[in-house]
Design a protein around this motif. Structure first.
Motif, mmCIF file in Angstrom:
data_model
loop_
_atom_site.group_PDB
_atom_site.id
_atom_site.type_symbol
_atom_site.label_atom_id
_atom_site.label_comp_id
_atom_site.label_asym_id
_atom_site.label_seq_id
_atom_site.Cartn_x
_atom_site.Cartn_y
_atom_site.Cartn_z
ATOM 1 N N LYS A 38 0.831 -1.215 0.000
ATOM 2 C CA LYS A 38 0.000 0.000 0.000
ATOM 3 C C LYS A 38 0.860 1.257 0.000
ATOM 4 N N CYS A 65 2.060 1.773 -3.448
ATOM 5 C CA CYS A 65 0.971 2.301 -4.287
ATOM 6 C C CYS A 65 0.714 3.774 -3.988
ATOM 7 N N LEU A 80 -2.446 7.991 -3.804
ATOM 8 C CA LEU A 80 -3.651 7.721 -3.029
ATOM 9 C C LEU A 80 -3.244 7.304 -1.622
ATOM 10 N N GLN A 126 -7.059 3.108 0.468
ATOM 11 C CA GLN A 126 -6.820 2.028 -0.485
ATOM 12 C C GLN A 126 -7.427 0.709 -0.020
ATOM 13 N N MET A 137 -5.633 -1.947 -7.126
ATOM 14 C CA MET A 137 -5.846 -0.950 -6.083
ATOM 15 C C MET A 137 -7.150 -0.230 -6.372
ATOM 16 N N GLU A 148 -10.008 2.733 -4.688
ATOM 17 C CA GLU A 148 -10.164 3.812 -3.728
ATOM 18 C C GLU A 148 -11.399 3.568 -2.885
#
Length: 118
Positions: free
Chosen positions: A24, A27, A33, A38, A73, A75
């Protein structure tokens, strides 16, 4: 964050010992983000239903992420999450009220059954 949809996917070889939380963070750096927004899933070729990587402390190998798997991934919809939490809280309160009514009725029935009449 929605702008990340237009970005090219990252291609990385990740060790199975890598924690989901670290993925994460990668990412977040790559797509901008926030980690808290996530959700990650993975799938292998031919698998129509991705599996959620739902515990940041678990490793990729824990979930069975294999070589060539794709990590997706998404949102988190903050408003939907808030609505779900409010709905769950209301349902919990409703269950508690029902249990209290049932307990009161049982106590009243027991009291009536043990009354001594002179």
């Amino acid at each position: 964050a929605a702008s990340s949809c237009g970005l090219e996917p990252l291609r990385r070889r990740l060790p199975g010992s890598l924690a989901v939380g670290r993925v994460k963070i990668m990412c977040a750096r790559a797509f901008g983000l926030d980690v808290d927004l996530q959700t990650l899933h993975y799938r292998v070729d031919g698998d129509p239903f991705p599996t959620e990587l739902d515990d940041d402390g678990n490793t990729l190998s824990y979930y069975g992420v294999s070589d060539g798997a794709e990590i997706l991934m998404n949102e988190v919809d903050v408003e939907a999450r808030k609505r779900d939490e409010e709905r769950e809280k209301a349902m919990q309160e409703q269950r508690i009220e029902e249990q209290e009514r049932t307990a009161t009725a049982l106590q009243a029935a027991q009291t009536k059954g043990f009354e001594v009449k002179a």
